[in-house]
Motif scaffolding. Sequence first.
Motif: not given
Lengths: 274, 312, 269
Positions: A50-54
Motif C-alpha cells: 500500500g505504500q509508494v516507494t520511489a
Amino acid sequence: MPLTAVRFGATVTAESPATTTAPIVSVRSLDAYFAATRAVRDVSLDLVEGQVTAIIGPSGCGKSTLLRCLNRMHETVPSAHTEGEVLLEGKDIYARGVNPIEVRRRIGMVFQRPTPFPTMSIRDNVIAGFRAAGPAAPTRGEQHDIAESSLRRAALWDEVKDRLHESATALSGGQQQRLCIARALATKPRVLLLDEPTASLDPLSSQKVEELVYELRGDVTIVIVTHNMQQAARVSDRTAFMLLGELVEAAPTSRLFTSPVDERTESYITGRFG
Amino acid sequence: MASTSLHGASVGDRIFRLATTAFALSIPLLLVLLAIDVAAAAWPALKTFGVAFLTSSRWDAVDGVFGAAPAIYGTIVSSVLALLIATPLAVGVAIFLSEFAPAWLRQPVAFLVDLLAAIPSVVYGLWGIFVLVPFLRERVMPLLADRLHLGGTPLFSGPAYGPSMLAAAVILAIMVLPYISSVTREVLMAVPRSQREAALALGATRWEMIWGAVLPYASSGVLGSIILGLGRALGETMAVTMVIGNRHEISSSLFAPGYTMASLIANEFSEATNDLHLSALMAVGAVLLAITLVVNVLARWLVWRVQRQGQA
Amino acid sequence: MIGLTVVAALLATLPLLLILTLLLKQGASSLNVAFFTAMPKPVGEVGGGMANAMLGTVMLIGVASAIGLPFGIGAGLYLAEHKAEPLAAVVRFLSDVLNGLPSIVVGIFAWQFLVRPVKHFSALAGGIALGVMMIPLVTRTTEEMVRLVPDALREAALALGFSRWRTSLTVVLRTALSGIVTGALVAVARIAGETAPLLFTAFGNQFWSTSLTQPVSALPLQIFTYAISPYDEWHALAWAGALVLLALVLVVSLIAKFVTRPRFGSGSD
C-alpha cells in the motif's frame, strides 16, 4: 492479510525492522546483468503493502533495470539475466517453473513514453490485459464495468467517457499515460511499477499523473522510478537511492531527504553530482 | 490471502516460435529442394553430352542430340547488350531524382519509372511484336546498316527480319531499367551528408561533387544494382521469347534471330518428345539457375556492403 | 550535365507512355461486354471473350495467396522478431535469392513436383508456382512493416501479461497489418501478370473450368497464345486482354498505395 503476515513474521521482520507490516515484495541479493555487465549489484529491498516507494539516482544507476527485474521484464532483453530472489507475497518469482506471464499479470507496469495500442479503441486498451488472460476473460457487461472503474481510478473517465470507442492515439500524451495506468490497474495487480512515468509529459500532465499516484496509495503498492527528486519527495512514502548499480540507502522519504545516513546520498540530494 | 500459483507453461509460445521458424525455414528448404530437383533432372542429359552440351550448337530433338551453346550465347549477349543500353539511362534517372529534380517532380517521375516494373512481361512482348519489331525493321536497322554504313560490320550485317537479338536487347533494356534505377537511387540516398558536404566545402560544383564524391562512394552499390538488373534480364522469359526469333544458331549479327535459355524452355518444354529431350531442357534450366544464382548472390552482397557502410 | 540526366529521365519514361497510349487505343477498340462474359471462339469466328481466362487468373491468385501469405507472413514475423539470430540472416539472404530466380525455373520446379507425378496439368500446380514466387515478396514487406512497430508496444503488451505469441499476433502483427496488406497486394499485382511459370503448370484451357485439378487458362497465358498467333481477330483480343491485365495490376497497386499506413506511437502532442 493476517495469514501472510504470520508466515512472514519469523523470517522477514529481522531484516526490515523499520516496518511493522510484512513486505508484499521482498528483493533479496539481486544482481541483474546485460551480457557480462552487472547493472544491478546485490540489491536487497522490501516494499511495504500500500505504500509508494520511489527509486532515485543518476542516469545509468540501474534504477530502471531494478524496476524491470520486479516483474521479470528485464529478461525480455536478449542476453539479459538476473541472479538472486524477488519474493512476491513470499514466493520467489524467479523460482524454477514460475511463468513470467503470471508474474506480470500480478505486477503492472507503465513506461516512460505512453504506449497505448494504436489499433485499439480507448475502451479496448483498458481491458487489453484481459485478452492476455485467455480463459478467464470477462463478459461484455463486466468489461464495460471494468473499463469504467479503471478509468475512474486513473482520473480519466470524465475526459473520455463520450469517446470510448475512438482510437487511443487521438488522446494527448498525458491522457495516454493515464490510460496506460488505467490499463495496468484494470487487471487488479497487487503492485504497480512506474518507470519515469512523467518523463515525456508537460508539467501540467505530469502534475495530474503525480496526483493520481498520490491518490492510488493504500489501494495498490506502487514503485516509481524517477530522476526528479522533488517528484519523489512529493509522492512517495519511502525512497531508495541507487548509485552505480548499488542500493545505497532506503528510508522513509522525509528522513532520506532531511537526514540521509550515507554521505553519497547526501551528496546526491544536495546536488553535488548526478 | 495466498495468491494462486505463479506456475504455468507457455506452450503457446513454444508452438508459435516453432511455427514461425518452420515458415522461415521453408525458404532455404524450397531453394535447396529446387536446386537438387533441377540438377537431378538435368543429370541424364549432362552425363550423356558432357561439355558438348555447353559448347555444341546442334539441338536436334529427332536425333536426340542436344547442345545449348546458342541459347547460352543468346542469353548472355542479349542481357549484356540490354545492360549497356539501360545502365546509362537508369543511373542518369537515379542521379536526376536523387540530386537534381525539384521536390514536386521527384514522386511522379519515380512513380512512372517504377510503373515500368509493374507492366507484365507478356504485355511488353505484345508491344514488342506489334510496335518495337516493325519499328526496328523499318527504321532502326536500315538506319544502322545503310545510312550509317555499318552494314558491312559483322555486328549489323545480314537481312533485317525484325525478330532479332537487337529487339530482345531493347525490350530487356526497358524492362530492367526500373530495377537498376530504383536500387541506384536507394544507394545514392544512402551516401552520408558528410561525404557531400566535404566535397562542397572544397569548392566543388554540384556535378563535381556527384562525380567526385557521391558516385565513387556508392560505386559498388551501383554496380550491385546493375548486376541485379543482369539477374532479371538473364531469367526474363516471355517478352524475349516473343521478339527474339527463336532460332537455334549463333550469329555475330545483332539483326539475326537468336535464342535464350529461358525462351528455349518456354517453347519446347510442354512439347518435349522424350525423356532425353526433357532432361536436356532441365539441363538448360540448371545452367540458367546456376548463372542467376551466382549473379544474384554477387549483386546482393555488393548492395548490402554499401548499405552497411551507410549505416555505420 | 544536368541536362543529360533530364534526357535520361525523359527517355526512361518514354516507353511507358508509348505502351500505355497504344494499349488504350488498341485495347479499348476491341473491348466490349462480350470480352468479359464470353468464351474464346475458334479461329475464323468473330467475337469471343476471355471469361474463362479471367476466372483462371482469379483462381490462380487465390491458390497463390493461400500459399504465399501464410508462409511469407510467418517467415517475415520470424525475421523481424529474431533479427539478430544467424538463421535470420541466412533466411533473409536466401529470400532475396529466391526473389531473383527466373520465374521459368520456378515453373519447371513446380512441374517436376506437381504435374509430372500425376501426369496432368492443373490450376493447383500453377497457383503453387505463383505462391512460391510470392513468398519472398511477402516475407520482405512483412519483416519491414513489423520492424516499424516500436519496441515500446511489445514491452507494454508483455508487461500486461501477454504471452509472446499473443503479443506478436494481437499487438505487433495487428499494428503492422495495413502495411502487410499493402505488401500482399503488391505481391498479388506482381504475380497476376506472370506467364512463364504457368506455361507447363496451369497450361491453359479453352473451356470454362472451375476445378483446381484441371488445367485452367489465365489472362497472361491467353494474351501470349493470341499474340503469337497469325490471326488479326486474335491479335485484337490480345490487346484487349493486355489492357484488362494491366488495369488489374494497376488497380491492385493503387489500392495498395491507398491502404492506410500503419499508425504508430503517440498521438496529438
